[in-house]
Design an enzyme around this catalytic site. Sequence first.
Site, PDB file in Angstrom:
ATOM      1  N   PRO A 220      17.620 -99.242 -74.704  1.00 50.00           N
ATOM      2  CA  PRO A 220      19.054 -98.892 -74.680  1.00 50.00           C
ATOM      3  C   PRO A 220      19.654 -99.136 -73.295  1.00 50.00           C
ATOM      4  O   PRO A 220      19.524 -98.320 -72.398  1.00 50.00           O
ATOM      5  CB  PRO A 220      19.068 -97.411 -75.056  1.00 50.00           C
ATOM      6  CG  PRO A 220      17.718 -96.909 -74.647  1.00 50.00           C
ATOM      7  CD  PRO A 220      16.760 -98.044 -74.808  1.00 50.00           C
ATOM      8  N   ASP A 395      17.848 -98.566 -68.138  1.00 48.91           N
ATOM      9  CA  ASP A 395      17.246 -98.044 -69.364  1.00 48.91           C
ATOM     10  C   ASP A 395      17.665 -96.583 -69.531  1.00 48.91           C
ATOM     11  O   ASP A 395      17.262 -95.725 -68.730  1.00 48.91           O
ATOM     12  CB  ASP A 395      15.713 -98.176 -69.258  1.00 48.91           C
ATOM     13  CG  ASP A 395      15.008 -97.787 -70.549  1.00 48.91           C
ATOM     14  OD1 ASP A 395      15.623 -97.124 -71.398  1.00 48.91           O
ATOM     15  OD2 ASP A 395      13.815 -98.143 -70.685  1.00 48.91           O
ATOM     16  N   HIS A 396      18.447 -96.314 -70.578  1.00 49.23           N
ATOM     17  CA  HIS A 396      18.969 -94.954 -70.769  1.00 49.23           C
ATOM     18  C   HIS A 396      17.876 -93.964 -71.151  1.00 49.23           C
ATOM     19  O   HIS A 396      18.093 -92.755 -71.164  1.00 49.23           O
ATOM     20  CB  HIS A 396      20.057 -94.962 -71.856  1.00 49.23           C
ATOM     21  CG  HIS A 396      21.231 -94.090 -71.525  1.00 49.23           C
ATOM     22  ND1 HIS A 396      21.114 -92.895 -70.855  1.00 49.23           N
ATOM     23  CD2 HIS A 396      22.559 -94.250 -71.741  1.00 49.23           C
ATOM     24  CE1 HIS A 396      22.292 -92.349 -70.700  1.00 49.23           C
ATOM     25  NE2 HIS A 396      23.194 -93.156 -71.222  1.00 49.23           N
ATOM     26  N   ARG A 397      16.692 -94.422 -71.478  1.00 48.94           N
ATOM     27  CA  ARG A 397      15.580 -93.508 -71.761  1.00 48.94           C
ATOM     28  C   ARG A 397      15.001 -92.939 -70.471  1.00 48.94           C
ATOM     29  O   ARG A 397      14.300 -91.933 -70.482  1.00 48.94           O
ATOM     30  CB  ARG A 397      14.479 -94.233 -72.539  1.00 48.94           C
ATOM     31  CG  ARG A 397      14.920 -94.784 -73.883  1.00 48.94           C
ATOM     32  CD  ARG A 397      13.875 -95.688 -74.492  1.00 48.94           C
ATOM     33  NE  ARG A 397      13.564 -96.824 -73.622  1.00 48.94           N
ATOM     34  CZ  ARG A 397      12.664 -97.760 -73.913  1.00 48.94           C
ATOM     35  NH1 ARG A 397      11.973 -97.687 -75.032  1.00 48.94           N
ATOM     36  NH2 ARG A 397      12.461 -98.754 -73.077  1.00 48.94           N
ATOM     37  N   THR A 399      16.945 -93.106 -67.196  1.00 47.95           N
ATOM     38  CA  THR A 399      17.972 -92.632 -66.271  1.00 47.95           C
ATOM     39  C   THR A 399      19.303 -92.505 -67.002  1.00 47.95           C
ATOM     40  O   THR A 399      19.402 -92.829 -68.189  1.00 47.95           O
ATOM     41  CB  THR A 399      18.100 -93.612 -65.085  1.00 47.95           C
ATOM     42  OG1 THR A 399      19.043 -93.101 -64.144  1.00 47.95           O
ATOM     43  CG2 THR A 399      18.546 -94.979 -65.567  1.00 47.95           C
TER      44      THR A 399
END
Length: 423
Positions: A220, A395-397, A399
């Site tokens: 993501p 990467d939204h997982r 940060t």
Amino acid sequence: MAELITMPKLGFDMAEGKLVRWVKKQGEPVNKGEVLAEVETDKATVEVESFVSGVVAATFAEEGSFQKVGALIAVIAAPGEAVDVESLRAQAGGKTKDEGQKTTISQPSSVVSGQPSGKSNGQPTPAVSASTFLRISPIARRMADELGIDPRQVKGSGPEGRVTKKDIEAHLAAKAAPAPVPSFPAFPSVSIAREDITIPLTKLRSAIARRMTESKTSVPHFYVTVEVDMEAVLDLRKQLNAMLGDPPGGKLSVNDFVVKAAALVLRDYPNLNASFNGDHTVRHGHINIGNAVSVEAGLLTVVVKDADAKSLAQISAEVKAMAVRARDGKVKPDDVDGSTFTISNLGMYDVDSFVAIINPPDAAILAVGSARQTPVVKDGALTVGWRMKATISADHRVTDGAEAAQFMQALKKKLEEPLRLML
């Protein structure tokens, strides 16, 4: 004693390699350090050097075949040494002829220098003739083979006449071009060849396609862009380059400053120097900055290890040396392994801004545009300034937007006060 040559491991995750070409054929002499073969991995076509001098007694892998890491691919023996080739061939998985039959390696007309396996043949060591040596990049050779072109008929434009991909394409276009037409006839009917050309994917292009698809569809991404005042960096760069003179590694580039600034800022933002690993995140202890480099077959990422602890000159020299090796098809495994954060800089192509796809397993990548003069408001007045746009893909997982924004804010400050990079 004969030396067995196996498929080398040319990368952390390499399980097999494609034997692209034997540079030294069976029966030919080879010196220690000379290129023995070209091997294509997921990341690049690599020239494999011989670690011993001698004669290529036998090869056990056909050009174009895939071989597992550690598989026996050749044997190098001393001139005149008897080698049980068939036994070794059977060991390599090939067919044997007469069990136990031994082959004596004849003395080659061009005697190799060095001492194979520590033994001297006592003969003078003239160099191997270069009159028939064709300088050609691995990609160009593969294209020539696939298109049925004799590379010796192609004029090379690379260093020392090296034939490149562009030379093959130009040769092909010249063959397909119509005959010259008279200058003045009105609207002459011109026959133009418009045949489709199918180019098989290289290992590198296949790897790029696989990894980028996985990244874009499973990671993501989110993006944060800032505009940086580059006037101070450009002034400092000019002063430092004047002071450095004409170093062997070349002048400092704007990208060298970006690499150094990003590496220093990452010390304070470990989530952006990390990797997502299923049920946990790995914050890397080292800050290794990958730099995307364009090569004939696609893109390679050459890695500056511990970039936060190196000077601008060191970073500049390392990036330039690795980029040259990558473009010449001579990249070393260590050049492309171990990235923890990647920078993709398209500033030299006059690109204003863009977003990049994260290069797994990194958690973020920084996309950098060109520094250009633009109208800006300074102290309430309209003036001209140097500005550069940079965009981080994260990467939204691992940060979040606020943390990425803080990183970009710190990066902007570092570049707008570049003397901090010298501390």
